[in-house]
Design a protein around this motif. Structure first.
Motif, PDB file in Angstrom:
ATOM      1  N   LYS A 169       0.825  -1.208   0.000  1.00  0.00           N
ATOM      2  CA  LYS A 169       0.000   0.000   0.000  1.00  0.00           C
ATOM      3  C   LYS A 169       0.863   1.263   0.000  1.00  0.00           C
ATOM      4  N   ASP A 170       2.129   1.080   0.285  1.00  0.00           N
ATOM      5  CA  ASP A 170       3.057   2.210   0.341  1.00  0.00           C
ATOM      6  C   ASP A 170       3.579   2.481  -1.075  1.00  0.00           C
ATOM      7  N   LYS A 171       2.865   3.339  -1.787  1.00  0.00           N
ATOM      8  CA  LYS A 171       3.230   3.712  -3.155  1.00  0.00           C
ATOM      9  C   LYS A 171       3.356   5.231  -3.199  1.00  0.00           C
ATOM     10  N   LYS A 172       4.538   5.703  -3.461  1.00  0.00           N
ATOM     11  CA  LYS A 172       4.762   7.144  -3.441  1.00  0.00           C
ATOM     12  C   LYS A 172       5.643   7.558  -4.607  1.00  0.00           C
ATOM     13  N   GLY A 173       5.381   8.773  -5.082  1.00  0.00           N
ATOM     14  CA  GLY A 173       6.273   9.393  -6.044  1.00  0.00           C
ATOM     15  C   GLY A 173       7.332  10.192  -5.306  1.00  0.00           C
ATOM     16  N   LEU A 174       8.229  10.804  -6.050  1.00  0.00           N
ATOM     17  CA  LEU A 174       9.266  11.627  -5.438  1.00  0.00           C
ATOM     18  C   LEU A 174       8.661  12.928  -4.936  1.00  0.00           C
ATOM     19  N   LEU A 175       9.149  13.404  -3.827  1.00  0.00           N
ATOM     20  CA  LEU A 175       8.623  14.605  -3.201  1.00  0.00           C
ATOM     21  C   LEU A 175       8.754  15.808  -4.140  1.00  0.00           C
ATOM     22  N   GLY A 176       7.630  16.495  -4.327  1.00  0.00           N
ATOM     23  CA  GLY A 176       7.621  17.672  -5.193  1.00  0.00           C
ATOM     24  C   GLY A 176       7.501  17.346  -6.658  1.00  0.00           C
ATOM     25  N   GLY A 177       7.474  16.089  -7.020  1.00  0.00           N
ATOM     26  CA  GLY A 177       7.426  15.701  -8.421  1.00  0.00           C
ATOM     27  C   GLY A 177       6.045  15.860  -9.024  1.00  0.00           C
ATOM     28  N   ARG A 178       6.012  16.029 -10.296  1.00  0.00           N
ATOM     29  CA  ARG A 178       4.745  16.154 -11.021  1.00  0.00           C
ATOM     30  C   ARG A 178       4.056  14.797 -11.089  1.00  0.00           C
ATOM     31  N   ARG A 179       2.719  14.803 -11.036  1.00  0.00           N
ATOM     32  CA  ARG A 179       1.939  13.577 -11.193  1.00  0.00           C
ATOM     33  C   ARG A 179       0.816  13.757 -12.206  1.00  0.00           C
ATOM     34  N   THR A 180       0.243  14.943 -12.259  1.00  0.00           N
ATOM     35  CA  THR A 180      -0.921  15.175 -13.101  1.00  0.00           C
ATOM     36  C   THR A 180      -0.602  14.966 -14.577  1.00  0.00           C
ATOM     37  N   GLY A 181      -1.427  14.163 -15.233  1.00  0.00           N
ATOM     38  CA  GLY A 181      -1.279  13.910 -16.657  1.00  0.00           C
ATOM     39  C   GLY A 181      -0.201  12.915 -17.016  1.00  0.00           C
ATOM     40  N   LEU A 182       0.478  12.343 -16.006  1.00  0.00           N
ATOM     41  CA  LEU A 182       1.544  11.380 -16.268  1.00  0.00           C
ATOM     42  C   LEU A 182       1.005   9.955 -16.208  1.00  0.00           C
ATOM     43  N   TYR A 183       1.647   9.078 -16.934  1.00  0.00           N
ATOM     44  CA  TYR A 183       1.181   7.688 -16.964  1.00  0.00           C
ATOM     45  C   TYR A 183       2.345   6.771 -17.322  1.00  0.00           C
ATOM     46  N   TYR A 184       2.098   5.470 -17.187  1.00  0.00           N
ATOM     47  CA  TYR A 184       3.068   4.458 -17.615  1.00  0.00           C
ATOM     48  C   TYR A 184       2.390   3.576 -18.645  1.00  0.00           C
ATOM     49  N   SER A 185       3.021   3.433 -19.796  1.00  0.00           N
ATOM     50  CA  SER A 185       2.404   2.666 -20.878  1.00  0.00           C
ATOM     51  C   SER A 185       2.934   1.242 -20.908  1.00  0.00           C
TER      52      SER A 185
END
Length: 821
Positions: free
Chosen positions: A168-184
């Motif tokens: 359940k511990d899923k995190k991006g890098l602090l301050g990083g962009r997330r909106t509109g990003l994806y993995y194909s």
């Protein structure tokens, strides 16, 4: 209570830890919001240096953002309110700059960590637990599985780190962009499936073989779907929702439905058989419960979702009866007279008609090209005295401009009529090369003779000083030959000045695309170059050219003919700027007296035959003959005059012409253009006489003048079209947009017509003339002026008052109903 303490209370009231020290200098500061010393998710900005302290604060991690002011805005004076708004705007800019920097730093770190990571093994705890393959993911040295987060251009902005000990511990890098990003996962082939988590996407891809985009969370589904829809408008998008049935509001279904509506996509969710627990929500859970076939069946059962309207209805515009009848748009361009071959001298007529027919281009193109080329060949060697007793003389160097969109054979047509000049220059170059080689030998011989004289002088100097002095006296040195130039393509003013010193009777400046030359002379610091060209049009004036670090050079006679092509859109924008006080508002454009903008024949006729050799030979012979035209003396040109009959015709034209351009009926820009015809008409008559009747002892007869006046009638229609850019609205884009609307082209992926649109929605379709937001906005504004659209300004939805309002345009109901309004 001081302002900083009030500000601290506001931060505490928002549920954030309060920074121990508050700085009121208007700078953005960061602080910890989770109790960890290295954390910098919190931020604040406080202005405490004015009458009304104000600031803002928030947390990057939670997305919280609030403004604060020590005084209610309703109680502020106008000056205080204005200062407060400026501070809020400054704070917003600081926050955006800080956000951009944090995202940049995170992207840099993500790239470094991704490169350092190893391919994820098949037995990674997370992959093993979820029962899926790695699909290109990687693992870091601490065992965390990492999934890259990219935009539609493939740029890596962030990574999601999955804890192998706590899934359940899923995190991006602090301050990083997330909106509109994806993995194909996989490559799109007709279908693209958007889902939330990596394991969900992996299960879907393994079940269907279709491409999957992992959006990482429900809140990002819409942004990712819209981004992918813009990149792949023809793909069928399926939103594979998590079914959060045990969570209030079911965010998985809610967000996926919103995303599907936004792009006119399809929607599906996992269907669990039997009893399900509150942990079973996504397609990976279904995969593990019922297998991949169950996942595939759900994807195949995806149902279309009606696309939501682009905008809510405009108030008061929903009833078609409330709309007035629209007014027809004005014609985009005034009509022009077609080119008549009788306008050309007999010796050129067959050649130009043959070129136009074989190239399937307007005859206007080669016709203007050949007259301008001949005017450059004649240059200042011959002049005409338009009046019987006056000392006014006209040099026949002319400026020609052909207007046409790319692909209508402008350059090939001009290239064909310039071939005689190129052949003359080639012959001249060969002769000059031979003369120059002989001069080099003569120069060496003179040097040797000088050295021999020096030796003899040294030998007799003591005994016979007079003889030695005679031997050392300067001798006449051979003069270096110069080469006559006919055409100059791309030259600096300094180099052009040097060429005109060597070619004092003139030459032709040819530019395939004149717009570049015009714009280059509009730049600051190019006033000297512009003045040089303005002088060159007269053909009989001197000009000093300043050189950086080298003083200046003087050109006794600046005589230039000029020829080139330009695209309609570029000439329209240049004309509009030039006649409205722009940098080009000095008459340079108006000097293109031979400016033509013909209609393009829509039907193509295949012509495949050998050129008309006799006509070509006759025309090229004119160039050969005029190449030998000599001035009256080394310094004075031939002087031509009108016959008595031609003189009377000229005065008969001149008097009403001068009266007309001195009145108030014409636009000043058109007047400025027509005023240059005082030179154009006599110059054309002289050129025609030199071509067809060269042996008349310097007399221009009425036939040549009448032909020149026929050119005036023809060119007047083209001048009116050229300057229409300043006289009527820019209607080309409006006409194009109206055609698209009437043709039902403004619709969603299912063919449902839009009731309204923003310029950006149309611009992304990349239609000709409507491929930028600005061009669509201009077109829509004009359609609104004429009643085809209704415009409404939509304020920014930002709670902090940031962002500009946007415009949207409602389409006339009669057009939506399939009528023509």
């Amino acid at each position: 209570m001081i302002a900083s303490e009030q500000f601290q209370q506001a931060i505490a009231g928002a549920g954030l830890p309060v920074p121990e020290v508050i700085h009121g200098d208007g700078t953005l500061y960061r602080f910890s919001t989770n109790g960890k010393r290295m954390d910098q998710s919190g931020w604040y900005v406080l202005h405490d240096d004015g009458d009304v302290p104000a600031g803002a604060f928030g947390c990057w991690r939670s997305g919280l953002s609030q403004t604060w002011c020590s005084k209610d805005t309703q109680a502020m004076t106008q000056a205080e309110r204005s200062a407060h708004q400026q501070r809020m705007q400054a704070i917003a800019q600081q926050r955006e700059a800080d956000k951009a920097q944090r995202q940049h730093d995170a992207a840099t770190a993500a790239a470094q960590r991704w490169e350092a990571a190893e391919p994820a093994p098949a037995d990674h705890p997370y992959l093993a637990k979820k029962g899926v393959h790695a699909h290109g993911t990687r693992v870091e040295s601490d065992g965390f599985l990492i999934v890259p987060m990219r935009d539609t251009n493939g740029k890596l902005w962030n990574i999601e780190r999955i804890n192998p000990a706590n899934f359940k511990d899923k995190k991006g890098l602090l301050g990083g962009r997330r909106t509109g990003l994806y993995y194909s996962i996989g490559k799109p082939k007709g279908v693209l499936i958007v889902c939330e988590g990596f394991a969900t996407g992996a299960s879907i891809h393994e079940a269907t073989g279709d491409a999957v985009a992992v959006a990482f969370n429900a809140g990002n589904l819409r942004e990712v779907a819209q981004a992918l829809h813009s990149k792949y408008p023809r793909l069928r998008l399926i939103l594979a929702a998590d079914d959060d049935a045990f969570t209030d509001g079911n965010p998985g279904i809610t967000k996926a439905t919103e995303a599907a509506k936004a792009v006119g996509g399809y929607l599906t969710k996992p269907h669990f058989s039997g009893e399900r627990n509150d942990k079973e929500t996504d397609f990976n859970d279904l995969h593990q419960q019922a297998g991949l076939d169950a996942v595939k069946a759900c994807i195949e059962a995806a149902a279309p979702v009606a696309q939501e309207p682009a905008f809510p209805p405009l108030e008061g515009a929903g009833d078609g009866g409330a709309w007035p009848d629209p007014t027809p748009l004005p014609d985009a361009l005034p009509p022009v007279a077609p080119f008549d071959a009788e306008l050309l001298p007999h010796a050129l007529r067959g050649w130009i008609v043959d070129i136009a027919e074989r190239m399937q281009c307007p005859p206007d193109f080669p016709a203007v090209g050949v007259i301008t080329a001949l005017s450059g060949l004649i240059g200042a060697r011959a002049v005409v005295a338009p009046k019987q007793h006056d000392d006014w003389r006209v040099v026949p160097n002319l400026w020609g401009l052909i207007v046409g969109r790319p692909g209508v054979m402008k350059s090939p047509a001009l290239g064909e009529v310039l071939k005689p000049l190129h052949r003359l220059e080639s012959t001249e170059r060969e002769q000059w090369q031979a003369a120059h080689e002989a001069w080099e030998l003569d120069t060496k011989v003179a040097e040797l003779a000088g050295k021999a004289n020096e030796k003899q002088a040294a030998a007799v100097a003591a005994k016979d000083p007079d003889k030695a002095r005679a031997l050392l006296a300067p001798t006449e040195q051979p003069t270096e030959p110069t080469m006559r130039r006919y055409v100059v393509n791309d030259s600096t003013v300094e180099a052009l000045a040097d060429l005109l010193v060597e070619n004092p009777w003139g030459l032709l400046v040819y530019r395939d695309e004149v717009h570049g030359l015009l714009c280059s002379m509009d730049r600051q610091g190019q006033e000297g170059a512009r003045g040089f060209y303005l002088t060159g049009y007269d053909g009989n004036q001197g000009h000093a050219v300043d050189r950086i670090g080298r003083g200046h050079s003087y050109v006794p006679r600046v005589c230039m003919a000029m020829l080139g092509g330009i695209q309609p859109g570029k000439v329209q924008s240049y004309v509009r700027e030039a006649v409205n006080g722009g940098a080009g508002d000095d008459g340079l454009l108006q000097r293109f007296g031979l400016a033509v903008w013909p209609d393009i024949q829509q039907e193509f006729k295949l012509v495949d035959r050998w050129p008309d050799t006799p006509a070509k030979q006759a025309a090229w012979a004119v160039f050969e003959r005029l190449n030998g035209l000599l001035p009256a003396t080394d310094d004075d040109p031939q002087e031509w005059r009108f016959s008595p009959e031609a003189q009377a015709i000229f005065y008969e034209w001149l008097i009403p012409f001068e009266t007309g351009i001195r009145g108030d009926d014409l636009h000043p820009a058109l007047v400025s253009h027509l005023a240059k015809w005082r030179k154009l008409i006599p110059a054309l008559a002289l050129i025609f006489a030199l071509v067809d009747t060269p042996d008349t002892n310097g007399v221009i007869h009425e036939g040549e003048l009448i032909r020149a006046l026929a050119w005036a009638e023809y060119l007047r229609t083209h001048a009116e079209r050229l300057y229409a850019a300043a006289l009527i609205p820019e209607t080309t884009g409006a006409h194009a947009l109206l055609v698209k609307i009437k043709g039902g082209k403004l619709c969603d992926g299912d063919g449902v017509l839009w009731e309204s649109f923003t310029p950006r929605l149309v611009a992304v379709k990349s239609w000709a003339g409507l491929n930028s937001v600005d061009s669509v906005r201009k077109a829509a504004e004009l359609l609104a002026d004429y009643g085809w659209l209704a415009r409404e300004t939509v304020p920014s939805g930002d709670t902090m008052g940031r962002g500009r309002p946007s415009d949207r345009y409602m389409i006339h109901p009669a057009l939506l109903a399939g009528g023509q309004a």
